[in-house]
Enzyme design. Structure first.
Site, short mmCIF file in Angstrom:
data_model
loop_
_atom_site.label_atom_id
_atom_site.label_comp_id
_atom_site.label_asym_id
_atom_site.label_seq_id
_atom_site.Cartn_x
_atom_site.Cartn_y
_atom_site.Cartn_z
N GLU A 442 27.92 34.92 138.26
CA GLU A 442 28.74 33.74 137.94
C GLU A 442 29.92 34.12 137.04
O GLU A 442 30.35 33.34 136.19
CB GLU A 442 27.90 32.65 137.26
CG GLU A 442 26.95 31.94 138.18
CD GLU A 442 27.64 31.19 139.30
OE1 GLU A 442 28.80 30.79 139.11
OE2 GLU A 442 27.03 31.00 140.36
N GLY A 443 30.45 35.30 137.23
CA GLY A 443 31.55 35.79 136.41
C GLY A 443 31.00 36.59 135.25
O GLY A 443 30.31 36.04 134.38
#
Length: 592
Positions: A442-443
């Site tokens: 998610e980053g």
């Protein structure tokens, strides 16, 4: 390994006493009709049972068995199907879903506590339904009414799962260079072709259908991020009457062999002209995906919190039972050969670090969830605007810092066990392996830090930061126990930000080089505010004659510990952030 016990007392304290969410719910018509404090408490109690009795017992066995892949089919570990069925039958897949399509419509503040419980119980298991919830959020916000009616009821019921298909072999965070393509079929559908990797739950045997949300580019799309569209691509096509039709042209090419979350299928997904449907507007796919990103990144932060809470419970039980050495003040258990680990200052240091970070993280994530609820449900436009600004600012912090703290606490819990922490049967080594991914997907946390300093602060000219710092300053009263220290740290953070933005005007490498240290400095100040609020609330309840005096006093003591032993970390983080980039860029590549 300790039996997981959901920290319901602390969850209620944070929700109702610190942040007064029940009172807020009563002011929002759409929420007032759905939930009150009594209903929320009942949901929390049932969630705790589900987490401790159904999900937690599968955590170790699921890790040891893992998932298996055979000719495109993925089999989940023994017990997962039955547990998932109970999860779905309880309505948990639609906890925060739109009631129009069968969701329960619960506020995110409540869902965040549920998320923590199930993540503590088993992160790998929880990823399956959580991806469906995230996909449903994007569909509800951006898809056509026809797609919502066809897909959301089955997704909220848990009969169908969901995924997010973003990453490609050559493109991780840089989504602007994806190659997956979408071609118009001329009948309202599109042919999706390409390969996606690292797809959580891309294939499994838990549900009848899997609904993939796929980022792809149309033939005439602009280059870069502005040319990305979002498509809904089902594993099985859906007939007009809602029944399942033929298999779509997609397949799981393999599953990854990973460091942790082994019971979660991480898939390579191949789309070979698969039929998909546009979600939102052409070339606006990232906008649609970012609708769910704030929720998903909060959820990933909570994954770190859930893992560290389980580590703390394990370590605390072990430290209370295990006898080793003697107290520095003399024998405590004179009739035994040694004293419990709890007599040793370093053991207490590790446990108190974990306790302060966990309880601070729970309150901080609840605060961010509250802002998401305000932005969604409030009828006051100014209030909504302010909440949206706070969400934008704090989402990268909650994702990155809670997951970094999660690893720190899982390692600390392992350390409390000594050699036994390295042995599988105690559960600590699995927590260390499992939580590690939360800092990456998610980053990555470096990307989150760059988002915070480079986009949310620098590009806004510090406006988002000023909103948050004003909220802190306005909440502090001169007679608060930590008023001076807290306000001083806020002033320091403001000055640190000003200096970094000034440096960046002359050195373009400053933002990227300083951002991680800056995010940490920011988080330590934010947690200081959170701990000040909790301590003040505990003091108020003690003055009111609460019967929970020992627990409330412990809250105040932990707040003092945070200010004395953890908040000082701000100084080193700030100094590193301000140190410049000369040394970082003085070495040539062959000197590394």
């Amino acid at each position: 390994m300790a039996e997981y016990k959901a920290p319901l007392r602390d969850m209620r304290f944070v929700m109702y006493d610190v942040f007064n969410v029940a009172e807020q719910w009563s002011q929002w018509p759409s929420v007032r009709e759905t939930v009150d404090q009594e209903t929320a408490d009942a949901i929390l109690e049932e969630a705790a049972k589900l987490a401790s009795r159904t999900i937690a017992p599968l955590n170790r066995s699921g890790d040891e068995e893992g998932c298996s892949w055979n000719d495109g089919q993925v089999t989940t570990p023994e017990g997962y199907k039955d547990a998932y069925q109970l999860f779905a039958e309880g309505g948990w897949s639609g906890l925060g879903g739109n009631p129009v399509y069968g969701g329960m419509g619960m506020p995110k503040v409540l869902a965040a506590q549920f998320d923590e419980m199930v993540c503590s119980a088993s992160l790998a298991f929880t990823l399956y339904p959580s991806l469906g919830a995230g996909a449903s959020l994007a569909i509800d916000a951006h898809a056509s009414d026809e797609l919502k009616e066809a897909y959301l009821p089955k997704m909220y019921s848990g009969e169908w799962a969901g995924t997010m298909c973003l990453t490609e072999p050559h493109a991780g965070t840089d989504l602007g260079i994806i190659r997956t393509k979408a071609e118009d079929n001329g009948d309202g559908s599109y042919a999706i072709t390409g390969t996606k990797i690292f797809i959580t739950g891309g294939e499994h045997d838990l549900t009848d259908n899997i609904i993939h949300l796929v980022l792809a580019k149309l033939p005439d799309a602009p280059s870069g991020p502005k040319g990305i569209s979002l498509f809904l691509v089902p594993k099985f096509l859906v007939n007009e009457d809602g029944s399942l039709g033929e298999s779509n042209k997609l397949a799981c090419g393999s599953i990854e062999h990973k460091m942790g979350i082994n019971a979660s299928a991480t898939c390579v997904m191949n789309f070979d002209g698969a039929k998909g449907y546009l979600v939102g507007e052409p070339n606006k796919g990232l906008n649609a995906m970012f609708t769910m990103m704030n929720y998903e990144r909060l959820f990933v932060g909570i994954q770190g919190l859930g893992s560290s809470e389980m580590s703390y419970q394990n370590a605390l039980e072990y430290a209370q039972d295990r006898v080793q050495g003697r107290s520095a003040n003399g024998a405590v258990q004179k009739d035994k050969a040694a004293d419990p680990l709890m007599v040793h200052g370093d053991i207490r240091r590790m446990l108190l670090n974990m306790k302060a970070l966990n309880e601070g993280g729970r309150a901080f994530s609840t605060y961010v969830a509250k802002q998401l609820d305000i932005a969604k449900f409030s009828q006051d436009e100014h209030e909504k605007e302010k909440a949206s600004a706070l969400v934008a600012l704090l989402t990268p912090v909650v994702k990155a810092f809670l997951t970094d703290a999660g690893l720190e606490s899982c390692v600390a819990g392992q350390q409390v066990f000594g050699g036994h922490g390295f042995i599988r049967e105690w559960g600590q080594e699995q927590l260390v392996r499992d939580v590690r991914i939360t800092q990456i997907y998610e980053g990555t946390n470096g990307i989150q830090a760059l988002d915070l300093l480079g986009r949310k602060i620098a590009l806004s000219g510090g406006a988002y930061l000023e909103t948050f710092l004003s909220e802190i300053r306005n909440s502090v009263h001169s007679d608060d126990e930590f008023a001076d220290e807290l306000l001083s740290s806020v002033d320091k953070l403001e000055e640190l930000t000003r200096k970094l933005l000034a440096q960046s005007k002359n050195d373009p490498n400053v933002i990227n080089s300083a951002c991680v240290d800056y995010l940490n400095a920011f988080a330590y100040v934010a947690y200081g505010w959170i701990w000040s609020l909790m301590s003040k609330t505990a003091g108020r309840k003690l003055a009111e004659g609460s019967e929970d005096s020992s627990w409330l006093e412990a809250k105040q003591i932990t707040a003092r510990y945070y200010f004395k032993r953890i908040l000082p970390r701000y100084e080193s983080a700030a100094a590193a952030a301000l140190s410049g980039t000369d040394e970082l860029f003085s070495l040539s590549p062959d000197q590394f």
